[in-house]
Design a protein around this motif. Structure first.
Motif, mmCIF file in Angstrom:
data_model
loop_
_atom_site.group_PDB
_atom_site.id
_atom_site.type_symbol
_atom_site.label_atom_id
_atom_site.label_comp_id
_atom_site.label_asym_id
_atom_site.label_seq_id
_atom_site.Cartn_x
_atom_site.Cartn_y
_atom_site.Cartn_z
ATOM 1 N N SER A 116 0.851 -1.200 0.000
ATOM 2 C CA SER A 116 0.000 0.000 0.000
ATOM 3 C C SER A 116 0.881 1.243 0.000
ATOM 4 O O SER A 116 0.785 2.109 0.863
ATOM 5 N N ASP A 117 1.762 1.294 -0.960
ATOM 6 C CA ASP A 117 2.621 2.451 -1.157
ATOM 7 C C ASP A 117 3.102 2.397 -2.598
ATOM 8 O O ASP A 117 3.486 1.331 -3.088
ATOM 9 N N SER A 118 3.104 3.547 -3.256
ATOM 10 C CA SER A 118 3.377 3.541 -4.695
ATOM 11 C C SER A 118 4.806 3.122 -5.035
ATOM 12 O O SER A 118 5.082 2.725 -6.163
ATOM 13 N N HIS A 119 5.728 3.230 -4.077
ATOM 14 C CA HIS A 119 7.108 2.834 -4.388
ATOM 15 C C HIS A 119 7.426 1.376 -4.091
ATOM 16 O O HIS A 119 8.590 0.969 -4.077
ATOM 17 N N SER A 533 1.185 9.204 -5.204
ATOM 18 C CA SER A 533 0.992 8.317 -4.060
ATOM 19 C C SER A 533 -0.206 7.391 -4.211
ATOM 20 O O SER A 533 -1.164 7.694 -4.915
ATOM 21 N N SER A 534 -0.141 6.266 -3.481
ATOM 22 C CA SER A 534 -1.231 5.292 -3.491
ATOM 23 C C SER A 534 -2.298 5.624 -2.457
ATOM 24 O O SER A 534 -3.243 4.864 -2.303
ATOM 25 N N ARG A 535 -2.145 6.725 -1.732
ATOM 26 C CA ARG A 535 -3.038 6.999 -0.594
ATOM 27 C C ARG A 535 -4.506 6.947 -1.009
ATOM 28 O O ARG A 535 -4.965 7.727 -1.837
ATOM 29 N N GLU A 536 -5.244 6.006 -0.402
ATOM 30 C CA GLU A 536 -6.656 5.892 -0.771
ATOM 31 C C GLU A 536 -7.463 7.018 -0.138
ATOM 32 O O GLU A 536 -8.622 7.248 -0.510
HETATM 33 C C1 MIC Z 1 4.452 9.099 -0.916
HETATM 34 O O1 MIC Z 1 5.617 8.968 -1.241
HETATM 35 O O2 MIC Z 1 3.698 9.951 -1.416
HETATM 36 C C2 MIC Z 1 3.881 8.160 0.128
HETATM 37 C C3 MIC Z 1 3.582 8.956 1.315
HETATM 38 O O3 MIC Z 1 4.812 7.183 0.455
HETATM 39 C C4 MIC Z 1 2.634 7.506 -0.482
HETATM 40 C C5 MIC Z 1 1.828 6.746 0.466
HETATM 41 C C6 MIC Z 1 0.986 7.607 1.355
HETATM 42 O O4 MIC Z 1 0.449 8.616 0.903
HETATM 43 O O5 MIC Z 1 0.818 7.220 2.510
HETATM 44 C C7 MIC Z 1 2.889 6.618 -1.694
HETATM 45 O O6 MIC Z 1 3.861 6.804 -2.374
HETATM 46 O O7 MIC Z 1 2.052 5.755 -2.016
#
Ligand code: MIC
Ligand code: SF4
Length: 639
Positions: A116-119, A533-536
């Motif tokens: 659950s993180d885009s990286h 980012s993957s933040r839902e």
């Molecule tokens: C980011 O680099 O933007 C984050 C924070 O790691 C996000 C995850 C998040 O928003 O919690 C991401 O890359 O998915």
């Protein structure tokens, strides 16, 4: 087959491996971090399953570590108790950034990883198919469900020759970004090959796969070869190694060739990772802050490289140099070999092993000044300072510039120094900050602080909808624009009602109140809406404010999935329609649910002009059901 195809076919549960068609793959490993993890585990709990069904699931704490109030610490306690109860490993705050630690201690060639993180594709450096997704998708994977994705095209990034001294893996990925841009990887897996990969160590490879996220790629991957074996051996994990290479006659959908010997040190200008120029062109620009760290460039090798440069020098009087090691292992290693001492003597500020400044948790730069960072993202305002000027570069360029006080090409600085850092024979392996799941899960009580609020859900999709365009935005809107992070907002990640007050706050602070006053509405976006980012939360919080539809020219993959998961309908429109609809327009969708159910497009009318348009939803059968039900959680509940 190529490496990507081998991994997908060995995990294929459903679908046809034709680019563009939906396939489902089984997931071996999952990872979460605290900023997306609390939601993911609330969602997992709601599924009523007693233990994770993956081979390995790890919960990391690395984003929210400032603890300016009770919120972060409460979330950490929640995450630790949830992990103990449901069969997960828990990496304590201070142990490092999820991607760095996962690469060191857990990633296995030949497997699949959903994070659950885009990286998450950082781990692709060891030949694991690693994909970033929203927390709900990760929760489903922990519950044993496969992950659905549109079968990507596979792009062969062929690296030839060798890097010159002063040029690093970061410059390779910046070159890929320069050529392909932040939307160049959408719907694709970037697979690296060619003789140029032979000399790249696993951590150098990880710098490259990590920042594939900035291309919008589904994943990035390297084969598993002798470099992989050497890395896993040094991590006392040689038993995890398997060889995984593309077949001699394998085919790719596209090819990009990069001659490594021709590369120069590169730098991304404010405020997009694809605004890439040669460092030489920017030389002399005064710098006030330099940050070395973040999941893309905080490995042992990165820190040693920077320390070599800093040795016997002092940080420029006008510069603040901050260093955040990617993991406790990297910190222990540089402590033992003396590199840390060089860093400290030079006058650096040593921060904890966490995301820190990368996500705006401290170290916001001064007004109107340049901040040079080894990070992967420089989206506007992400550093915590409005109108920030953040440049992205390699640790070498960063360290040299910290000494000179201006952007400086590192090439002239390497006399007598090693151009690259050898892989150590052995890393210090101490997993004492990774807590295994409880032997007596029934006895574990999940601790919930007052910041953790239940998940909101919406009702089924409206048959008829009349709603206002609350906000019209341009191209490449990031999830940092939609749902900003930083020290003030990040602690509210477990509290949707509270965090929703900050939706679009950097773009238009009146958005939440206007959305609420209109009883919800529509957002109108340009190309690549929701990149980053993957933040839902960038879907959940707008949903909480009553946003029903996002109309955009195109969407970024993870965000589109998140919108669908939380019952916001993503609709694609052409540029001429985008141009004709104004902010404030009132739109009517006379047969919304019926159109979604029965056709590939949705009809709507602009009430004021009387014009009628058609937008594409392009949803698969599975996605239609989710949208009609008002989101994935409603589907899961229905069984
Ligand atoms: C980011 O680099 O933007 C984050 C924070 O790691 C996000 C995850 C998040 O928003 O919690 C991401 O890359 O998915
Ligand atoms: Fe953390 Fe930054 Fe990496 Fe995101 S990009 S995981 S915030 S270090």
């Amino acid at each position: 087959m190529n490496v990507a195809q081998k991994l997908i076919s060995s995990h294929l549960v459903s679908g046809n491996m034709k680019p563009g068609e939906e396939v489902a793959v089984s997931i071996d490993q999952t990872l979460t971090q605290d900023a997306t993890g609390t939601m993911a585990y609330l969602e997992f709990e709601a599924m009523g399953i007693s233990k994770v069904k993956t081979k390995l699931s790890v919960s990391y704490v690395d984003h929210n570590t400032l603890q300016t109030g009770f919120e972060n610490a409460d979330d950490h306690r929640f995450l630790q108790t949830i992990a103990a109860k449901y069969g997960l490993y828990f990496s304590k705050p201070g142990n490092g950034i999820c991607h760095q630690v996962h690469l060191e201690r857990f990633a296995k060639p030949g497997q699949t990883l959903l994070g659950s993180d885009s990286h998450t594709p950082n781990a692709g450096a060891v030949g694991i198919l690693a994909i970033g997704a929203g927390g709900l998708n990760v929760a489903l994977a922990m519950a044993g469900e496969p992950f659905w994705l549109v079968m990507p095209k596979v792009v062969h990034i062929k690296l030839t020759g060798e890097l010159k001294a002063g040029v690093t893996a970061k410059d390779i990925i910046l070159e890929v970004l320069r050529r392909l841009t932040v939307k160049g990887g959408v719907g694709k897996i970037m697979e690296y090959g060619g003789d140029g990969i032979n000399n790249l160590t696993v951590t150098e490879r990880a710098t490259i796969t990590n920042m594939g996220a900035e291309l919008g790629a589904t994943s990035s991957i390297f084969p598993s070869d002798e470099q992989t074996r050497a890395f896993l051996k040094a991590q006392k994990r040689e038993a995890d190694w398997i060889e995984l290479k593309s077949d001699a006659d394998s085919e790719y959908d596209e090819e990009v060739v990069i001659e490594l010997d021709k590369l120069e040190p590169l730098i991304a200008l404010p405020s997009s990772p694809d605004s890439v120029k040669q460092v030489r062109e920017m030389e002399g620009t005064p710098v006030r802050q330099v940050c070395i760290g973040s999941c893309v460039n905080s490995s042992y090798a990165d820190l040693v490289l920077a320390a070599q440069i800093l040795k016997n020098h002092k940080v420029h009087p006008d510069v603040s140099l901050a260093i955040s090691p990617g993991s406790r292992q990297a910190l222990q290693m540089i402590t033992e070999n003396g590199a840390l001492s060089n860093i400290v003597s030079a006058g650096a500020r040593v921060l904890e092993c966490a995301c820190g400044p990368c996500i705006g948790m401290g170290q916001a730069p001064a007004t109107g000044t340049v901040s040079l960072r080894t990070f992967n993202r420089n989206f506007p305002g992400r550093s915590g300072t409005t109108n920030d000027q953040v440049y992205l570069c390699s640790p070498l360029t960063a360290a040299v510039s910290a000494i000179t006080g201006k952007i400086t090409d590192p090439k002239g600085w390497l006399k007598g120094l090693e151009a690259s850092v050898q892989l150590p024979e052995k890393f210090i392996v101490d997993d004492s900050m990774i807590i295994p799941p409880s032997d007596e899960p029934d006895k574990v009580v999940v601790q919930r602080g007052p910041n953790i609020k239940p998940l909101p859900v919406r009702g089924t999709l409206e048959e008829i909808l009349r709603a206002k365009v609350i906000l019209k935005v341009g191209d490449n809107i990031t999830t940092d624009d939609i749902m900003p992070a930083g020290a003030k907002i990040l602690p509210l990640r477990s509290n949707i009602p509270a965090i929703s007050e900050f939706v679009f706050s950097k773009v238009d602070a009146t958005f939440p109140s206007r959305a609420k006053a209109s009883g919800g509405g529509i957002v109108l976006g340009g190309i690549n809406y929701g990149q980053g980012s993957s933040r839902e939360h960038a879907a959940l919080a707008p949903m909480y404010l009553g946003i029903k539809i996002v109309l955009a020219k195109s969407f970024a993959r993870i965000h589109k999935d998140n919108l669908i998961n939380f019952g916001i309908l993503p609709l694609t429109i052409p540029t001429d329609v985008y141009d004709l609809i104004a902010q404030g327009a009132e739109l009517e969708f006379p047969s919304l649910a019926k159109d979604v159910r029965e056709t590939s497009g949705v009809v709507f009318m602009d009430i004021k002009t009387g014009k009628t348009y058609k937008a594409e939803h392009g949803l698969t059968e599975r996605q239609r059901e989710i949208i009609l039900a008002g989101g994935m959680l409603n589907c899961v509940k229905k069984g």
